[in-house]
Design a protein around this motif. Structure first.
Motif, PDB file in Angstrom:
ATOM      1  N   ASN A   1      32.680  39.011  61.471  1.00  0.00           N
ATOM      2  CA  ASN A   1      33.849  38.640  60.662  1.00  0.00           C
ATOM      3  C   ASN A   1      34.174  39.702  59.618  1.00  0.00           C
ATOM      4  OD1 ASN A   1      34.042  36.290  62.085  1.00  0.00           O
ATOM      5  ND2 ASN A   1      33.720  34.919  60.356  1.00  0.00           N
TER       6      ASN A   1
ATOM      7  N   TRP B   1      44.557  41.914  66.139  1.00  0.00           N
ATOM      8  CA  TRP B   1      43.531  40.890  66.300  1.00  0.00           C
ATOM      9  C   TRP B   1      42.724  41.087  67.563  1.00  0.00           C
ATOM     10  CZ3 TRP B   1      43.632  37.708  70.568  1.00  0.00           C
ATOM     11  CH2 TRP B   1      44.820  37.715  71.304  1.00  0.00           C
ATOM     12  N   ASN B   2      43.301  41.645  68.599  1.00  0.00           N
ATOM     13  CA  ASN B   2      42.596  41.821  69.868  1.00  0.00           C
ATOM     14  C   ASN B   2      42.087  43.239  70.048  1.00  0.00           C
ATOM     15  OD1 ASN B   2      44.967  43.151  70.190  1.00  0.00           O
ATOM     16  ND2 ASN B   2      45.577  42.149  72.088  1.00  0.00           N
TER      17      ASN B   2
ATOM     18  N   ASP C   1      34.174  41.517  65.165  1.00  0.00           N
ATOM     19  CA  ASP C   1      34.510  40.102  65.112  1.00  0.00           C
ATOM     20  C   ASP C   1      33.266  39.219  65.037  1.00  0.00           C
ATOM     21  OD1 ASP C   1      37.487  40.293  67.248  1.00  0.00           O
ATOM     22  OD2 ASP C   1      37.169  40.740  65.120  1.00  0.00           O
TER      23      ASP C   1
ATOM     24  N   ASN D   1      38.856  36.411  64.543  1.00  0.00           N
ATOM     25  CA  ASN D   1      39.329  37.163  65.710  1.00  0.00           C
ATOM     26  C   ASN D   1      40.757  36.824  66.113  1.00  0.00           C
ATOM     27  OD1 ASN D   1      38.955  34.679  66.851  1.00  0.00           O
ATOM     28  ND2 ASN D   1      37.336  35.301  68.262  1.00  0.00           N
ATOM     29  N   ARG D   2      41.388  35.913  65.371  1.00  0.00           N
ATOM     30  CA  ARG D   2      42.801  35.605  65.622  1.00  0.00           C
ATOM     31  C   ARG D   2      43.727  36.332  64.638  1.00  0.00           C
ATOM     32  NH1 ARG D   2      43.650  31.034  68.809  1.00  0.00           N
ATOM     33  NH2 ARG D   2      41.876  30.866  70.248  1.00  0.00           N
ATOM     34  N   TYR D   3      43.156  37.107  63.735  1.00  0.00           N
ATOM     35  CA  TYR D   3      43.945  37.763  62.695  1.00  0.00           C
ATOM     36  C   TYR D   3      43.875  39.273  62.817  1.00  0.00           C
ATOM     37  CZ  TYR D   3      44.829  33.466  60.148  1.00  0.00           C
ATOM     38  OH  TYR D   3      45.277  32.233  59.794  1.00  0.00           O
ATOM     39  N   SER D   4      45.014  39.900  62.581  1.00  0.00           N
ATOM     40  CA  SER D   4      45.054  41.341  62.395  1.00  0.00           C
ATOM     41  C   SER D   4      44.700  41.642  60.943  1.00  0.00           C
ATOM     42  CB  SER D   4      46.451  41.875  62.713  1.00  0.00           C
ATOM     43  OG  SER D   4      46.790  41.607  64.050  1.00  0.00           O
TER      44      SER D   4
ATOM     45  N   THR E   1      39.537  31.899  61.335  1.00  0.00           N
ATOM     46  CA  THR E   1      39.140  32.348  62.671  1.00  0.00           C
ATOM     47  C   THR E   1      39.457  33.823  62.754  1.00  0.00           C
ATOM     48  OG1 THR E   1      39.695  30.151  63.513  1.00  0.00           O
ATOM     49  CG2 THR E   1      39.368  31.920  65.132  1.00  0.00           C
TER      50      THR E   1
ATOM     51  N   ILE F   1      48.807  37.462  61.188  1.00  0.00           N
ATOM     52  CA  ILE F   1      48.718  37.147  62.615  1.00  0.00           C
ATOM     53  C   ILE F   1      49.024  38.374  63.464  1.00  0.00           C
ATOM     54  CG2 ILE F   1      49.665  35.769  64.486  1.00  0.00           C
ATOM     55  CD1 ILE F   1      47.854  34.223  62.608  1.00  0.00           C
ATOM     56  N   SER F   2      50.143  39.026  63.195  1.00  0.00           N
ATOM     57  CA  SER F   2      50.542  40.194  63.968  1.00  0.00           C
ATOM     58  C   SER F   2      50.369  41.437  63.117  1.00  0.00           C
ATOM     59  CB  SER F   2      52.002  40.085  64.407  1.00  0.00           C
ATOM     60  OG  SER F   2      52.180  38.947  65.215  1.00  0.00           O
TER      61      SER F   2
END
Length: 121
Positions: free
Chosen positions: A76, A52-53, A73, A29-32, A27, A99-100
């Motif tokens: 991808n 990620w955001n 995003d 858009n959930r990953y940096s 996914t 994640i971060s």
């Protein structure tokens, strides 16, 4: 999970390249996403990362003002626009996912295979 880095090549000093990091099986858009590079004979070093955001990005001092990290995003894919390239930018460039947003490679969960950038003087 697969990350595919591409866009490397040979360029003269002062030139530009854009690297791409295409992701699948995650996914996105959930990953940096981070970019690292390895100079010949040296350890892999941090280049840039984007959260990620899209809320934040961070750069190594050596590339600030010359490189820009971005992401799409919907596709991808993350990008590293490299301008005003210098011979010391030569190396294999890797993209990683975490994640971060992080500058330490051990915090990354997934890696692409690397793409070679050669900057001639």
């Amino acid at each position: 999970v697969q990350l595919q880095a591409s866009g490397g090549g040979v360029v003269q000093a002062g030139g530009s390249l854009r690297l791409s990091c295409a992701a699948s099986g995650v996914t996105f858009n959930r990953y940096s996403i981070g970019w690292f590079r390895r100079h010949p004979g040296k350890e892999r070093e941090f280049v840039a990362a984007i959260a990620w955001n899209e809320g934040s990005s961070v750069y190594a001092d050596s590339v600030k003002g010359r490189f820009t990290i971005s992401r799409d995003d919907a596709q991808n894919t993350a990008y590293l626009q490299m301008n005003s390239l210098k011979p010391e930018d030569t190396g294999v460039y890797y993209c990683g996912a975490t994640i971060s947003v992080a500058t330490w490679e051990n915090e990354y969960d997934y890696w692409g295979q690397g793409t070679l950038v050669t900057v001639s003087s």
